[in-house]
Design a protein around this motif. Sequence first.
Motif, mmCIF file in Angstrom:
data_model
loop_
_atom_site.group_PDB
_atom_site.id
_atom_site.type_symbol
_atom_site.label_atom_id
_atom_site.label_comp_id
_atom_site.label_asym_id
_atom_site.label_seq_id
_atom_site.Cartn_x
_atom_site.Cartn_y
_atom_site.Cartn_z
ATOM 1 N N GLY A 16 -31.858 -41.384 -6.899
ATOM 2 C CA GLY A 16 -32.705 -41.009 -7.745
ATOM 3 C C GLY A 16 -33.859 -40.396 -7.473
ATOM 4 O O GLY A 16 -34.293 -40.152 -6.162
ATOM 5 N N ASP A 17 -34.479 -39.808 -8.601
ATOM 6 C CA ASP A 17 -35.844 -38.867 -8.341
ATOM 7 C C ASP A 17 -36.548 -39.693 -7.659
ATOM 8 O O ASP A 17 -36.861 -40.891 -7.936
ATOM 9 C CB ASP A 17 -36.161 -38.271 -9.662
ATOM 10 C CG ASP A 17 -35.159 -37.179 -10.158
ATOM 11 O OD1 ASP A 17 -34.120 -36.890 -9.378
ATOM 12 O OD2 ASP A 17 -35.246 -36.622 -11.300
ATOM 13 N N SER A 18 -37.692 -38.869 -6.776
ATOM 14 C CA SER A 18 -38.612 -39.495 -6.540
ATOM 15 C C SER A 18 -39.586 -40.194 -7.645
ATOM 16 O O SER A 18 -39.819 -39.765 -8.762
ATOM 17 C CB SER A 18 -39.874 -38.609 -5.988
ATOM 18 O OG SER A 18 -39.045 -37.978 -4.737
ATOM 19 N N GLY B 226 -32.405 -39.100 3.535
ATOM 20 C CA GLY B 226 -31.735 -37.897 3.792
ATOM 21 C C GLY B 226 -32.763 -36.965 4.512
ATOM 22 O O GLY B 226 -32.369 -35.901 5.069
ATOM 23 N N ASP B 227 -33.891 -37.543 4.838
ATOM 24 C CA ASP B 227 -34.719 -36.841 5.884
ATOM 25 C C ASP B 227 -35.033 -37.082 7.339
ATOM 26 O O ASP B 227 -35.603 -36.627 7.931
ATOM 27 C CB ASP B 227 -36.348 -36.883 5.225
ATOM 28 C CG ASP B 227 -36.488 -36.338 4.004
ATOM 29 O OD1 ASP B 227 -35.899 -35.266 3.439
ATOM 30 O OD2 ASP B 227 -37.386 -36.683 3.135
ATOM 31 N N ARG C 256 -32.365 -36.592 -2.278
ATOM 32 C CA ARG C 256 -31.806 -35.487 -2.035
ATOM 33 C C ARG C 256 -30.260 -35.551 -2.424
ATOM 34 O O ARG C 256 -29.563 -36.815 -2.224
ATOM 35 C CB ARG C 256 -31.793 -35.309 -0.304
ATOM 36 C CG ARG C 256 -33.279 -35.111 -0.047
ATOM 37 C CD ARG C 256 -33.240 -34.445 1.479
ATOM 38 N NE ARG C 256 -32.370 -33.520 1.818
ATOM 39 C CZ ARG C 256 -32.249 -32.895 3.082
ATOM 40 N NH1 ARG C 256 -32.677 -33.760 3.989
ATOM 41 N NH2 ARG C 256 -31.523 -31.707 3.165
ATOM 42 N N ASP C 257 -29.554 -34.442 -2.313
ATOM 43 C CA ASP C 257 -27.949 -34.341 -2.522
ATOM 44 C C ASP C 257 -27.525 -34.490 -1.111
ATOM 45 O O ASP C 257 -27.261 -33.503 -0.514
ATOM 46 C CB ASP C 257 -27.757 -33.083 -3.345
ATOM 47 C CG ASP C 257 -26.233 -33.091 -3.501
ATOM 48 O OD1 ASP C 257 -25.618 -33.801 -3.003
ATOM 49 O OD2 ASP C 257 -25.851 -32.347 -4.442
ATOM 50 N N PHE D 117 -26.505 -33.574 7.508
ATOM 51 C CA PHE D 117 -26.299 -35.146 7.590
ATOM 52 C C PHE D 117 -25.062 -35.496 8.057
ATOM 53 O O PHE D 117 -24.185 -34.741 7.503
ATOM 54 C CB PHE D 117 -26.830 -35.486 6.098
ATOM 55 C CG PHE D 117 -27.054 -37.167 6.078
ATOM 56 C CD1 PHE D 117 -28.368 -37.499 6.095
ATOM 57 C CD2 PHE D 117 -25.976 -38.124 5.789
ATOM 58 C CE1 PHE D 117 -28.512 -38.923 6.177
ATOM 59 C CE2 PHE D 117 -26.323 -39.474 5.872
ATOM 60 C CZ PHE D 117 -27.512 -39.886 5.984
ATOM 61 N N ARG D 118 -24.986 -36.407 8.686
ATOM 62 C CA ARG D 118 -23.738 -36.699 9.314
ATOM 63 C C ARG D 118 -22.812 -37.565 8.363
ATOM 64 O O ARG D 118 -23.265 -38.249 7.663
ATOM 65 C CB ARG D 118 -23.694 -37.941 10.483
ATOM 66 C CG ARG D 118 -24.630 -37.186 11.592
ATOM 67 C CD ARG D 118 -24.604 -38.085 12.963
ATOM 68 N NE ARG D 118 -23.297 -38.413 13.240
ATOM 69 C CZ ARG D 118 -22.578 -37.980 14.265
ATOM 70 N NH1 ARG D 118 -23.026 -36.968 14.889
ATOM 71 N NH2 ARG D 118 -21.319 -38.339 14.681
#
Length: 472
Positions: A170-172, A244-245, A284-285, A295-296
């Motif tokens: 979802g968006d921030s 994601g970060d 993030r996607d 991303f693993r």
Amino acid sequence: MSTPSAPRILVVDDDADMLRLLSMRLHAAGYHVSAVGSAEAALAQLAVERPRLVLSDVRLPGRDGLSLFDEIRQRHPSLPVILLTAHGTIPDAVEATARGVFGYLTKPYDARELLDKIAQAIALGVPPSSGDTHDERWREEIVSRSSRMEELLAEARMVARSDASVLLRGDSGSGKELLARAIHKASPRARRPFVAVNCGAIPEALLESELFGHMKGAFTDAVANHKGLFQAADGGTLLLDEIGDMPPALQVKLLRVLQERAVRPLGSSQSIPVDVRVISATHRDLETAMAGGQFRQDLYYRLNVVTLTLPTLAERREDIPLLANHFLHKLAGKYGKRVSGFAPEALKALASAPWPGNVRQLYNVVEQVCALSTTALVPLALVQRALRVPGVEVLTYAEAKQRFEREYLVGLLKMTDGSVADAARLAGRNRTEFYRLLQKNELTPGLFKGDTVALSPDDDKPESPNAKAKDR
């Protein structure tokens, strides 16, 4: 006549004749009806059985209909309420709708209008799950009446019963942490800790220690043993927000913890078992991040057993008035303000705003207007100021069409340096018709010439049917 699966409506009115009439009419329309004569009796009935809608008179003995609505909103935020009154005044209607009441009708009411309003309210809702009608504490922080959110919450409640890892997308500002908390509260782990960490807000050098802990002397500032967040959440739920970060090197260590169900603090030679349900969240996607090597893939599939996607606030606009009033009443105590709601035009502006920051942005806007408001109803001007938008000018269709036409003609004349022939050709109109449009909009072509010289008398007249094709 009602059927076994018909929606149930709770009707509240101290007038026995009116109560009987409403019950008969609703029953004939196919609804199950529970009828009570006071707000106190209504609340007692709600504790036993939750209906799909409450229809209440405003004037009740003791606690009135608005007070009953406030209590219902606290206990059952998504339950719609329609108010009826024989004392229909504009201030009452404004206050009722500003506070989030779904509908407001005056007596004598129009039967068709009432049934239509009831149908609209029920269509927006979702029937409560069997066995769960009496307890919504698990989702009490999530204020919503939209069908999309109700469907999402139904999925979340189902997922909560298992121990599967959940990925929230979802968006921030769309409420991912609130949903994670709700899942925790609805799970068998509800009595154990819920711990949240924003993986993008902690420097990489500190994040490993925060997650897994460290031993005294593991690094320069490690002056004592430190339990990490996995240990702090033992037996409960750990939310890894903005997963994601997370740096790639730390993703490897997280994967090992999830596989072995044990953590090894920095500086330790021994692993410590942990029993943690992991919920991760991201705006993030991650598929794109995986394709780019950021991303693993193995970690993604470990975290993404179940995916729940939160809608943006713009995708659940019916919740905006409900949320705005909820935040306003919550913040009124903080700022010591006696505000009862939003002026109708202010609520309309909130409902139509784009909300790129989603629910978080809405909360910030409501906090600002609450802090600055000096009236019982928050005015449009304060909302516009908080949204940082100019004054809204609402045009009629005819006015908007006229404005567009004039601006279109001005643009053509600027583009063609005041040449009527060229402008008419671009517009797909003959010169005679184009001149009429210019006269209608009081535009003089000569004013758009590069040398600002006015047109000659002959050039400023519409051409005759026998005029030459070109004006130059």
